[in-house]
Design a protein around this motif. Structure first.
Motif, PDB file in Angstrom:
ATOM      1  N   SER A 203       0.861  -1.186   0.000  1.00  0.00           N
ATOM      2  CA  SER A 203       0.000   0.000   0.000  1.00  0.00           C
ATOM      3  C   SER A 203       0.893   1.230   0.000  1.00  0.00           C
ATOM      4  O   SER A 203       2.114   1.142   0.170  1.00  0.00           O
ATOM      5  CB  SER A 203      -0.946   0.034   1.205  1.00  0.00           C
ATOM      6  N   THR A 204       0.272   2.380  -0.173  1.00  0.00           N
ATOM      7  CA  THR A 204       0.969   3.661  -0.160  1.00  0.00           C
ATOM      8  C   THR A 204       0.536   4.442   1.071  1.00  0.00           C
ATOM      9  O   THR A 204      -0.653   4.551   1.355  1.00  0.00           O
ATOM     10  CB  THR A 204       0.665   4.455  -1.438  1.00  0.00           C
ATOM     11  N   LYS A 205       1.498   4.976   1.803  1.00  0.00           N
ATOM     12  CA  LYS A 205       1.231   5.688   3.044  1.00  0.00           C
ATOM     13  C   LYS A 205       1.692   7.141   2.944  1.00  0.00           C
ATOM     14  O   LYS A 205       2.680   7.449   2.272  1.00  0.00           O
ATOM     15  CB  LYS A 205       1.970   5.021   4.214  1.00  0.00           C
ATOM     16  N   TYR A 206       0.976   7.999   3.627  1.00  0.00           N
ATOM     17  CA  TYR A 206       1.381   9.395   3.772  1.00  0.00           C
ATOM     18  C   TYR A 206       2.422   9.486   4.879  1.00  0.00           C
ATOM     19  O   TYR A 206       2.232   8.951   5.978  1.00  0.00           O
ATOM     20  CB  TYR A 206       0.163  10.241   4.111  1.00  0.00           C
ATOM     21  N   ILE A 207       3.542  10.121   4.602  1.00  0.00           N
ATOM     22  CA  ILE A 207       4.619  10.279   5.582  1.00  0.00           C
ATOM     23  C   ILE A 207       4.534  11.688   6.143  1.00  0.00           C
ATOM     24  O   ILE A 207       4.908  12.658   5.474  1.00  0.00           O
ATOM     25  CB  ILE A 207       5.993  10.038   4.951  1.00  0.00           C
ATOM     26  N   ALA A 208       4.030  11.820   7.348  1.00  0.00           N
ATOM     27  CA  ALA A 208       3.806  13.140   7.924  1.00  0.00           C
ATOM     28  C   ALA A 208       5.057  13.730   8.555  1.00  0.00           C
ATOM     29  O   ALA A 208       5.140  14.938   8.748  1.00  0.00           O
ATOM     30  CB  ALA A 208       2.698  13.056   8.973  1.00  0.00           C
ATOM     31  N   GLU A 209       6.013  12.878   8.890  1.00  0.00           N
ATOM     32  CA  GLU A 209       7.187  13.347   9.621  1.00  0.00           C
ATOM     33  C   GLU A 209       8.208  14.001   8.686  1.00  0.00           C
ATOM     34  O   GLU A 209       8.457  13.514   7.591  1.00  0.00           O
ATOM     35  CB  GLU A 209       7.840  12.176  10.354  1.00  0.00           C
ATOM     36  N   SER A 210       8.780  15.080   9.141  1.00  0.00           N
ATOM     37  CA  SER A 210       9.827  15.736   8.378  1.00  0.00           C
ATOM     38  C   SER A 210      11.109  14.912   8.447  1.00  0.00           C
ATOM     39  O   SER A 210      11.397  14.266   9.439  1.00  0.00           O
ATOM     40  CB  SER A 210      10.083  17.135   8.924  1.00  0.00           C
ATOM     41  N   TRP A 211      11.885  15.005   7.408  1.00  0.00           N
ATOM     42  CA  TRP A 211      13.088  14.198   7.268  1.00  0.00           C
ATOM     43  C   TRP A 211      14.251  15.147   7.037  1.00  0.00           C
ATOM     44  O   TRP A 211      14.360  15.761   5.996  1.00  0.00           O
ATOM     45  CB  TRP A 211      12.890  13.278   6.085  1.00  0.00           C
ATOM     46  N   SER A 212      15.108  15.276   8.021  1.00  0.00           N
ATOM     47  CA  SER A 212      16.218  16.211   7.919  1.00  0.00           C
ATOM     48  C   SER A 212      17.138  15.843   6.772  1.00  0.00           C
ATOM     49  O   SER A 212      17.422  14.672   6.533  1.00  0.00           O
ATOM     50  CB  SER A 212      17.016  16.221   9.222  1.00  0.00           C
ATOM     51  N   THR A 213      17.584  16.844   6.036  1.00  0.00           N
ATOM     52  CA  THR A 213      18.468  16.598   4.903  1.00  0.00           C
ATOM     53  C   THR A 213      19.889  17.081   5.163  1.00  0.00           C
ATOM     54  O   THR A 213      20.656  17.254   4.228  1.00  0.00           O
ATOM     55  CB  THR A 213      17.926  17.291   3.640  1.00  0.00           C
ATOM     56  N   SER A 214      20.224  17.320   6.401  1.00  0.00           N
ATOM     57  CA  SER A 214      21.625  17.612   6.705  1.00  0.00           C
ATOM     58  C   SER A 214      22.454  16.390   6.326  1.00  0.00           C
ATOM     59  O   SER A 214      22.022  15.257   6.499  1.00  0.00           O
ATOM     60  CB  SER A 214      21.788  17.912   8.194  1.00  0.00           C
ATOM     61  N   ALA A 215      23.636  16.640   5.766  1.00  0.00           N
ATOM     62  CA  ALA A 215      24.458  15.539   5.278  1.00  0.00           C
ATOM     63  C   ALA A 215      24.640  14.479   6.353  1.00  0.00           C
ATOM     64  O   ALA A 215      25.040  14.761   7.475  1.00  0.00           O
ATOM     65  CB  ALA A 215      25.816  16.065   4.828  1.00  0.00           C
ATOM     66  N   THR A 216      24.331  13.232   6.032  1.00  0.00           N
ATOM     67  CA  THR A 216      24.380  12.154   7.003  1.00  0.00           C
ATOM     68  C   THR A 216      24.681  10.850   6.285  1.00  0.00           C
ATOM     69  O   THR A 216      24.377  10.695   5.101  1.00  0.00           O
ATOM     70  CB  THR A 216      23.053  12.064   7.779  1.00  0.00           C
ATOM     71  N   ALA A 217      25.293   9.918   6.989  1.00  0.00           N
ATOM     72  CA  ALA A 217      25.711   8.665   6.384  1.00  0.00           C
ATOM     73  C   ALA A 217      24.527   7.722   6.193  1.00  0.00           C
ATOM     74  O   ALA A 217      23.515   7.784   6.900  1.00  0.00           O
ATOM     75  CB  ALA A 217      26.765   8.003   7.259  1.00  0.00           C
ATOM     76  N   LEU A 218      24.664   6.830   5.223  1.00  0.00           N
ATOM     77  CA  LEU A 218      23.676   5.795   4.955  1.00  0.00           C
ATOM     78  C   LEU A 218      24.035   4.549   5.749  1.00  0.00           C
ATOM     79  O   LEU A 218      25.191   4.114   5.760  1.00  0.00           O
ATOM     80  CB  LEU A 218      23.659   5.476   3.457  1.00  0.00           C
ATOM     81  N   TYR A 219      23.043   3.985   6.415  1.00  0.00           N
ATOM     82  CA  TYR A 219      23.238   2.752   7.175  1.00  0.00           C
ATOM     83  C   TYR A 219      22.325   1.668   6.617  1.00  0.00           C
ATOM     84  O   TYR A 219      21.147   1.915   6.331  1.00  0.00           O
ATOM     85  CB  TYR A 219      22.883   2.961   8.650  1.00  0.00           C
ATOM     86  N   LEU A 220      22.850   0.460   6.483  1.00  0.00           N
ATOM     87  CA  LEU A 220      22.067  -0.714   6.106  1.00  0.00           C
ATOM     88  C   LEU A 220      22.158  -1.718   7.236  1.00  0.00           C
ATOM     89  O   LEU A 220      23.246  -2.069   7.690  1.00  0.00           O
ATOM     90  CB  LEU A 220      22.605  -1.335   4.819  1.00  0.00           C
ATOM     91  N   GLY A 221      21.002  -2.168   7.722  1.00  0.00           N
ATOM     92  CA  GLY A 221      20.987  -3.150   8.788  1.00  0.00           C
ATOM     93  C   GLY A 221      21.028  -2.571  10.182  1.00  0.00           C
ATOM     94  O   GLY A 221      21.069  -3.322  11.168  1.00  0.00           O
ATOM     95  N   ALA A 222      20.987  -1.248  10.294  1.00  0.00           N
ATOM     96  CA  ALA A 222      20.966  -0.572  11.592  1.00  0.00           C
ATOM     97  C   ALA A 222      20.868   0.919  11.329  1.00  0.00           C
ATOM     98  O   ALA A 222      20.941   1.375  10.193  1.00  0.00           O
ATOM     99  CB  ALA A 222      22.205  -0.883  12.426  1.00  0.00           C
ATOM    100  N   THR A 223      20.697   1.675  12.403  1.00  0.00           N
ATOM    101  CA  THR A 223      20.829   3.121  12.291  1.00  0.00           C
ATOM    102  C   THR A 223      22.089   3.526  13.047  1.00  0.00           C
ATOM    103  O   THR A 223      22.879   2.662  13.435  1.00  0.00           O
ATOM    104  CB  THR A 223      19.585   3.826  12.829  1.00  0.00           C
ATOM    105  N   GLY A 224      22.314   4.813  13.238  1.00  0.00           N
ATOM    106  CA  GLY A 224      23.552   5.282  13.840  1.00  0.00           C
ATOM    107  C   GLY A 224      23.913   4.552  15.116  1.00  0.00           C
ATOM    108  O   GLY A 224      23.045   4.217  15.924  1.00  0.00           O
ATOM    109  N   ALA A 225      25.199   4.271  15.290  1.00  0.00           N
ATOM    110  CA  ALA A 225      25.743   3.572  16.461  1.00  0.00           C
ATOM    111  C   ALA A 225      25.248   2.132  16.552  1.00  0.00           C
ATOM    112  O   ALA A 225      25.367   1.490  17.595  1.00  0.00           O
ATOM    113  CB  ALA A 225      25.411   4.322  17.753  1.00  0.00           C
ATOM    114  N   GLY A 226      24.702   1.606  15.466  1.00  0.00           N
ATOM    115  CA  GLY A 226      24.294   0.203  15.438  1.00  0.00           C
ATOM    116  C   GLY A 226      23.000  -0.094  16.155  1.00  0.00           C
ATOM    117  O   GLY A 226      22.755  -1.241  16.566  1.00  0.00           O
ATOM    118  N   THR A 227      22.120   0.891  16.288  1.00  0.00           N
ATOM    119  CA  THR A 227      20.855   0.700  16.989  1.00  0.00           C
ATOM    120  C   THR A 227      19.920  -0.201  16.194  1.00  0.00           C
ATOM    121  O   THR A 227      19.802  -0.080  14.982  1.00  0.00           O
ATOM    122  CB  THR A 227      20.181   2.057  17.230  1.00  0.00           C
TER     123      THR A 227
END
Length: 302
Positions: A203-227
């Motif tokens: 399905s398609t969902k509306y994303i209401a949350e803002s998404w900061s575009t300050s330069a940031t690294a891409l993570y696969l399999g976790a978010t920052g600090a391995g969370t």
């Protein structure tokens, strides 16, 4: 093309005994690269921490923590390995979240268990997260939930998240303009996101949350600090700086599973040119272009 997806003077097209073109014979990597990804990690490495970017963009990655290399591929018709994540993750300095344009994230995964929250991808700061919870729900940040959309544990899954529309007019209050709010922080959003599982739209969902575009690294399999690390195998991760169509995603899944089916009434003439009649599998308007390439209207970028 030959069975490995490469052009061949003697075997340009793969057909069955009835002369029908076999879409599933096209190598998955060829299908992905034909769509011009901004980043494409195949996880073909057999050891070490390096992840090669198969595009010309050189957006290589690095694994951290416990990631076992050279495990069984998640693709049906590709012997190249995958990697098994067990508390580890992969990162790149490539910032996939800055431009005010659509994006598509595609990958293959096999989740071992659902006892904890598992992250498919995210950014360093936790502003962009696609995760699986303990009820097999798929969540983007906290505002969009695809209920029990994940097929289950120990299932090979191709997932895709498509941001088809990025706009500054959907929000509430102040005209809804969250892009470049004048405070020094830009935001990517709000927008709509479409989740695909195994080539089919959930399905398609509306994303209401803002998404900061300050330069940031891409993570696969976790978010920052391995969370919230992912528990299981990952393979064939790609980022596209545009929104893939439903037909393109369906085509990738067909190529990866070897279940692409056949285009009926395909014949090869005396010159080696492919002649196509009626088509199925939602692949329409096929023509043969220069250099004997097959052109699909559904695959065109818009």
């Amino acid at each position: 093309v030959g069975t490995d997806g490469t052009p061949s003077a003697t075997n340009r097209y793969v057909t069955d005994s009835d002369g029908r073109l076999d879409l599933s014979s096209v190598a998955y990597s060829v299908a992905v690269l034909a769509l011009n990804p901004a980043l494409y990690w195949r996880f073909t490495e057999t050891s070490g921490t390096a992840i090669d970017d198969s595009t010309a963009n050189n957006r290589d990655g690095t694994t951290s923590g416990t990631v076992t290399r050279n495990t069984t591929s998640l693709l049906t018709n590709d012997a190249d390995p995958s990697s098994d994540f067990a508390g580890g993750y992969a990162t790149s300095t490539y910032d996939a979240f800055t431009a005010n344009t659509p994006r598509t994230f595609v990958g293959w995964a096999n989740r071992d268990a659902h006892a904890t929250t598992d992250t498919l991808f995210g950014d360093e700061d936790g502003n962009a997260l696609l995760r699986l919870d303990t009820s097999q729900n798929v969540k983007f940040l906290t505002g969009a939930t695809w209920t029990t959309a994940w097929p289950g544990d120990s299932q090979i899954v191709m997932w895709a998240l498509v941001f088809q529309e990025i706009t500054d007019t959907w929000g509430s209050g102040g005209g809804g303009d969250t892009w470049g709010g004048g405070t020094g922080t830009d935001y990517w959003g709000p927008s709509v996101a479409s989740l695909y599982i195994n080539g089919s739209l959930v399905s398609t969902k509306y994303i209401a949350e803002s998404w900061s575009t300050s330069a940031t690294a891409l993570y696969l399999g976790a978010t920052g600090a391995g969370t919230d690390p992912f528990d299981g195998k990952m393979d064939e991760f790609a980022v596209f700086e545009y929104g893939l169509s439903a037909g393109q995603i369906q085509g990738l899944y067909a190529s990866g599973t070897g279940n692409g089916g056949m285009i009926p009434k395909a014949t090869v003439d005396a010159k080696g040119d492919l002649l196509l009649g009626l088509s199925d599998n939602n692949v329409d308007n096929l023509t043969v272009g220069a250099n004997d390439t097959i052109l699909m209207a559904d695959s065109a970028q818009t």
